[in-house]
Enzyme design. Structure first.
Site, PDB file in Angstrom:
ATOM      1  N   LYS A  10       0.827  -1.123  -0.095  1.00 43.31           N
ATOM      2  CA  LYS A  10      -0.179   0.003   0.037  1.00 43.31           C
ATOM      3  C   LYS A  10       0.776   1.269  -0.062  1.00 43.31           C
ATOM      4  O   LYS A  10       2.069   1.200   0.521  1.00 43.31           O
ATOM      5  CB  LYS A  10      -0.956  -0.093   1.270  1.00 43.31           C
ATOM      6  N   TYR A  50     -12.384  -2.437  -3.872  1.00 41.51           N
ATOM      7  CA  TYR A  50     -12.945  -2.374  -2.569  1.00 41.51           C
ATOM      8  C   TYR A  50     -14.423  -2.341  -2.499  1.00 41.51           C
ATOM      9  O   TYR A  50     -15.049  -2.031  -1.263  1.00 41.51           O
ATOM     10  CB  TYR A  50     -12.608  -1.322  -1.553  1.00 41.51           C
ATOM     11  N   PHE A  58     -15.411   3.531   6.678  1.00 34.56           N
ATOM     12  CA  PHE A  58     -14.156   3.810   6.354  1.00 34.56           C
ATOM     13  C   PHE A  58     -13.907   3.879   4.971  1.00 34.56           C
ATOM     14  O   PHE A  58     -12.878   4.226   4.332  1.00 34.56           O
ATOM     15  CB  PHE A  58     -13.087   2.772   6.989  1.00 34.56           C
ATOM     16  N   ARG A  86      -2.096 -14.318   4.846  1.00 33.51           N
ATOM     17  CA  ARG A  86      -2.653 -13.714   5.881  1.00 33.51           C
ATOM     18  C   ARG A  86      -1.868 -13.802   7.341  1.00 33.51           C
ATOM     19  O   ARG A  86      -1.840 -12.899   7.956  1.00 33.51           O
ATOM     20  CB  ARG A  86      -3.746 -14.297   6.047  1.00 33.51           C
ATOM     21  N   THR A  92      -5.320  -6.997  10.858  1.00 29.05           N
ATOM     22  CA  THR A  92      -5.726  -5.771  10.033  1.00 29.05           C
ATOM     23  C   THR A  92      -5.211  -4.536  10.846  1.00 29.05           C
ATOM     24  O   THR A  92      -4.741  -3.535  10.441  1.00 29.05           O
ATOM     25  CB  THR A  92      -7.090  -5.601   9.716  1.00 29.05           C
ATOM     26  N   ARG A 103       2.594  -6.229   9.428  1.00 28.89           N
ATOM     27  CA  ARG A 103       1.560  -4.983  10.041  1.00 28.89           C
ATOM     28  C   ARG A 103       2.139  -4.527  11.148  1.00 28.89           C
ATOM     29  O   ARG A 103       2.332  -3.537  11.662  1.00 28.89           O
ATOM     30  CB  ARG A 103       0.280  -5.280   9.870  1.00 28.89           C
ATOM     31  N   ASN A 113      -2.339   0.195   6.572  1.00 28.49           N
ATOM     32  CA  ASN A 113      -1.680  -0.980   7.287  1.00 28.49           C
ATOM     33  C   ASN A 113      -0.760  -1.711   6.365  1.00 28.49           C
ATOM     34  O   ASN A 113      -0.672  -2.823   6.460  1.00 28.49           O
ATOM     35  CB  ASN A 113      -2.653  -1.706   7.753  1.00 28.49           C
ATOM     36  N   HIS A 116      -2.211  -5.502   1.751  1.00 22.56           N
ATOM     37  CA  HIS A 116      -3.729  -6.078   1.361  1.00 22.56           C
ATOM     38  C   HIS A 116      -3.232  -7.480   1.014  1.00 22.56           C
ATOM     39  O   HIS A 116      -2.487  -7.734   0.401  1.00 22.56           O
ATOM     40  CB  HIS A 116      -4.653  -5.365   0.548  1.00 22.56           C
ATOM     41  N   GLU A 127      -9.689 -11.056  -7.396  1.00 23.93           N
ATOM     42  CA  GLU A 127      -8.675 -10.058  -7.286  1.00 23.93           C
ATOM     43  C   GLU A 127      -7.553 -10.244  -8.213  1.00 23.93           C
ATOM     44  O   GLU A 127      -6.954  -9.073  -8.712  1.00 23.93           O
ATOM     45  CB  GLU A 127      -8.272 -10.011  -5.819  1.00 23.93           C
TER      46      GLU A 127
HETATM   47  P1  CMP Z   1      -7.474  -4.608   3.686  1.00 20.43           P
HETATM   48  O1  CMP Z   1      -6.956  -5.817   4.209  1.00 20.43           O
HETATM   49  O2  CMP Z   1      -7.180  -4.008   2.618  1.00 20.43           O
HETATM   50  O3  CMP Z   1      -9.090  -4.545   3.597  1.00 20.43           O
HETATM   51  C1  CMP Z   1      -9.870  -3.202   3.892  1.00 20.43           C
HETATM   52  C2  CMP Z   1      -8.965  -2.065   4.362  1.00 20.43           C
HETATM   53  O4  CMP Z   1      -9.713  -1.050   4.948  1.00 20.43           O
HETATM   54  C3  CMP Z   1      -8.241  -2.538   5.431  1.00 20.43           C
HETATM   55  O5  CMP Z   1      -7.092  -3.504   4.788  1.00 20.43           O
HETATM   56  C4  CMP Z   1      -7.607  -1.046   5.788  1.00 20.43           C
HETATM   57  O6  CMP Z   1      -6.592  -0.663   5.058  1.00 20.43           O
HETATM   58  C5  CMP Z   1      -8.800  -0.332   5.693  1.00 20.43           C
HETATM   59  N1  CMP Z   1      -9.516   0.057   6.820  1.00 20.43           N
HETATM   60  C6  CMP Z   1      -9.770   1.389   7.519  1.00 20.43           C
HETATM   61  N2  CMP Z   1     -10.547   1.190   8.607  1.00 20.43           N
HETATM   62  C7  CMP Z   1     -10.630   0.049   8.953  1.00 20.43           C
HETATM   63  C8  CMP Z   1     -11.395  -0.666   9.792  1.00 20.43           C
HETATM   64  N3  CMP Z   1     -11.981  -0.111  10.997  1.00 20.43           N
HETATM   65  N4  CMP Z   1     -11.777  -1.995   9.817  1.00 20.43           N
HETATM   66  C9  CMP Z   1     -11.233  -2.590   8.647  1.00 20.43           C
HETATM   67  N5  CMP Z   1     -10.462  -2.014   7.576  1.00 20.43           N
HETATM   68  C10 CMP Z   1     -10.193  -0.849   7.776  1.00 20.43           C
END
Ligand code: CMP
Length: 139
Positions: A10, A50, A58, A86, A92, A103, A113, A116, A127
């Site tokens: 990212k 997304y 968010f 993962r 996350t 992370r 973070n 992805h 994807e």
């Molecule tokens: P990702 O695994 O890419 O999937 C959704 C993304 O939304 C997550 O990582 C974060 O970058 C972002 N995000 C921001 N806020 C939140 C939240 N509260 N819960 C989950 N994902 C979030």
């Protein structure tokens, strides 16, 4: 079984020049980078990628963040690649991520973070197809 998963490094990570250190984590864990490109996501692409999150609070912030700088999209291949990736990424929310995960080491917060990863085999296939043509993936 050998699987493929979609990974995105990212904008918070590309900005801090962490691509190589993140790729080393994948490779050290036995995943192979079988496709990779550095791109700038458009707003339309980020919203579509997304789309499953579009009702979440968010969402707008996420799209803005994901278009704020370059990303590196990649296909990782290996035994149990979806779950393995993962595990390497960690939770996350970096405050909940296990020590040694990407992370835990690199993420700035729950949004920025660093990486992805696809969450299941079926979403991985979708994807991967979103970003890559078959001829771009060389296993
Ligand atoms: P990702 O695994 O890419 O999937 C959704 C993304 O939304 C997550 O990582 C974060 O970058 C972002 N995000 C921001 N806020 C939140 C939240 N509260 N819960 C989950 N994902 C979030």
């Amino acid at each position: 079984a050998t699987e493929r998963t979609l990974s995105i490094i990212k904008p918070d990570a590309t900005r801090r020049n962490l691509t190589g250190r993140i790729n080393a984590k994948f490779e050290e864990a036995g995943l192979r980078i079988v496709a990779q490109k550095r791109i700038r996501l458009t707003k339309d692409q980020a919203e579509a990628f997304y789309g499953v999150h579009k009702e979440r609070p968010f969402f707008a912030g996420l799209v803005s963040f994901m278009t704020s700088g370059p990303v590196v999209v990649q296909v990782l291949e290996g035994d149990d690649a979806v779950a393995r990736n993962r595990a390497i990424m960690g939770a996350t929310d970096p405050r909940k991520a296990e020590a040694g995960t990407i992370r835990a080491e690199f993420a700035e917060d729950i949004e920025a973070n660093s990486v992805h990863g696809s969450d299941a085999a079926d979403t991985a296939a979708q994807e991967i197809a979103f970003f890559f043509a078959g001829v771009e993936i060389v296993g």
